[in-house]
Design an enzyme around this catalytic site. Structure first.
Site, PDB file in Angstrom:
ATOM      1  N   LYS A 113       0.822  -1.219   0.000  1.00  0.00           N
ATOM      2  CA  LYS A 113       0.000   0.000   0.000  1.00  0.00           C
ATOM      3  C   LYS A 113       0.848   1.258   0.000  1.00  0.00           C
ATOM      4  O   LYS A 113       0.306   2.355  -0.025  1.00  0.00           O
ATOM      5  CB  LYS A 113      -0.914  -0.008   1.217  1.00  0.00           C
ATOM      6  CG  LYS A 113      -1.883  -1.161   1.145  1.00  0.00           C
ATOM      7  CD  LYS A 113      -2.936  -1.133   2.221  1.00  0.00           C
ATOM      8  CE  LYS A 113      -3.826  -2.357   2.073  1.00  0.00           C
ATOM      9  NZ  LYS A 113      -4.183  -2.983   3.314  1.00  0.00           N
ATOM     10  N   LYS A 193      -5.791 -14.583  -3.816  1.00  0.00           N
ATOM     11  CA  LYS A 193      -6.027 -14.953  -2.424  1.00  0.00           C
ATOM     12  C   LYS A 193      -7.393 -14.416  -1.957  1.00  0.00           C
ATOM     13  O   LYS A 193      -7.704 -13.253  -2.229  1.00  0.00           O
ATOM     14  CB  LYS A 193      -4.914 -14.331  -1.559  1.00  0.00           C
ATOM     15  CG  LYS A 193      -5.027 -14.646  -0.105  1.00  0.00           C
ATOM     16  CD  LYS A 193      -4.098 -13.757   0.712  1.00  0.00           C
ATOM     17  CE  LYS A 193      -4.900 -12.919   1.664  1.00  0.00           C
ATOM     18  NZ  LYS A 193      -4.135 -12.078   2.549  1.00  0.00           N
ATOM     19  N   LYS A 196     -10.836  -9.974   2.439  1.00  0.00           N
ATOM     20  CA  LYS A 196     -11.862  -8.949   2.618  1.00  0.00           C
ATOM     21  C   LYS A 196     -11.533  -7.767   1.712  1.00  0.00           C
ATOM     22  O   LYS A 196     -12.396  -7.181   1.077  1.00  0.00           O
ATOM     23  CB  LYS A 196     -11.913  -8.478   4.072  1.00  0.00           C
ATOM     24  CG  LYS A 196     -12.438  -9.532   5.022  1.00  0.00           C
ATOM     25  CD  LYS A 196     -11.994  -9.284   6.477  1.00  0.00           C
ATOM     26  CE  LYS A 196     -11.886 -10.594   7.235  1.00  0.00           C
ATOM     27  NZ  LYS A 196     -11.149 -10.530   8.489  1.00  0.00           N
TER      28      LYS A 196
END
Ligand code: TYM
Length: 325
Positions: A113, A193, A196
């Site tokens: 990120k 993968k 969420k």
């Protein structure tokens, strides 16, 4: 006796990846009478991504209900919410001061990120240190997790080692990850993968018609019904093979290879397999979600037990750091 410890973030309802990657293997380990298990809801970690308190509270309940739905024995073991035991944040601060900056800058969870640094909060950066505190506070030996947590576990060991070396005493116990090779990474609807944050997850507690809609979204190639298909590269087949019996998996494999069997058929078989395999957990999950007082009382009891052990470790750490009288 081994101490087993693991946690799930309350950043969403638990999905099939959490269940097969962490919850089921952890509960299996906890059934060994030689083991003592510490399973908790990492609600402090979820603050990195979720700022809505009510939502976090709901997700925490759903995670607690999932552990219980899969049969975790909360009476024999220890089950709690991380935020209710303040020693987690206290130890995290101490460990922050023993953690080299480049170690955190190299964490995959941060690097993924970090191209958009303005969107990243310091909590994401120090996330692995709070995780190390979760583990080290309880002298845990074995940490059952999915493959994505491997680096965090290595960092935990490094941090503990550094702390012990500088303190000149083996105060913190070095843990070992336990990652089941067959279910290291459960794929999501798109084959990445299951996560969420990728919005590709399967919530096994959805009502049947909702679950059916989600399973329909599993990506496949565009081979026609009559064509033979490659089971090994297909996501529906992969998920089915994680849940169904060996003979049912073999039957589906032959259907794929023979042709005349569509992805729709495979998805229907996957849905039925899930409903069958998870019938009891689905029933229990709904029970706990409808009885929040019972859930609350189980967690409050667990928190007291967790706090007593955490306070013991913190007392030793405070002493060696010169913070106690
Ligand atoms: P979290 O909440 O992202 O995931 C919880 C557990 O589920 C596993 N998992 C998966 N396993 C296989 N396939 C997948 N697709 C998949 N997705 C998730 C994760 O590996 C994890 O074991 N940082 C942790 C929570 C945590 C923790 C801890 C874990 C906080 N403190 C101390 C162990 C020990 C996390 O975010 O997990």
């Amino acid at each position: 006796m081994a101490r087993i410890l693991t946690g799930i973030q309350s950043s969403g309802r638990p999905h099939l990846g959490n269940i097969l990657g962490a919850i089921v293997p952890a509960i299996e380990l906890s059934k060994n009478p030689e083991n003592e298990s510490f399973f908790f809801i990492a609600d402090l970690h979820s603050l990195v991504s979720i700022k809505d308190g009510q939502l976090r509270h709901e997700y925490a309940r759903a995670i607690a209900a999932t552990w219980l739905a899969f049969g975790f024995d909360f009476e024999k073991n220890i089950f709690w919410r991380q935020s209710r035991v303040q020693e987690h944040t206290e130890l995290a601060w101490y460990l922050n001061c023993f953690t080299p900056f480049p170690m955190l800058a190299n964490a995959t969870s941060f690097k993924e990120k970090s191209e958009k640094l303005a969107d990243v909060n310091a909590g994401l950066f120090t996330y692995p240190v709070l995780q190390a505190a979760d583990i080290l506070l309880y002298n845990a030996n074995i940490i059952p997790v999915g493959k994505d947590q491997k680096q965090h576990l290595e960092m935990t060991k490094d941090i503990a080692n550094r702390f012990n070396q500088i303190a000149g005493e083996d105060i913190l116990v070095l843990p070992e990850p336990q990652i089941d090779e067959r279910i290291m990474t459960i794929p999501g609807l798109d084959g990445q993968k299951m996560s969420k944050s990728y919005h590709n997850y399967i919530d096994i507690f959805l009502a049947e018609n909702e679950l059916k809609k989600v399973i329909k979204k599993i990506v496949s190639d565009s081979k026609a019904l009559e064509e033979p298909k490659d089971p090994e590269s297909d996501i529906t087949f992969k998920l089915y093979s994680l849940l169904a019996s060996e003979s049912d998996v073999e039957t589906m494999r032959q259907h794929y290879l023979n042709g005349g069997y569509g992805y729709g058929h495979a998805k229907q078989a996957l849905l039925e397999c899930m409903l069958d395999k998870f019938a009891e957990p689905r029933r229990k999950f709904n029970y706990y979600m409808e009885n929040p007082e019972e859930l609350e009382s189980i967690l409050t009891t667990g928190e007291k037990k967790a706090r007593a052990i955490a306070q013991d470790t913190i007392a030793k750490v405070r002493k060696v750091l010169g913070f106690s009288s």
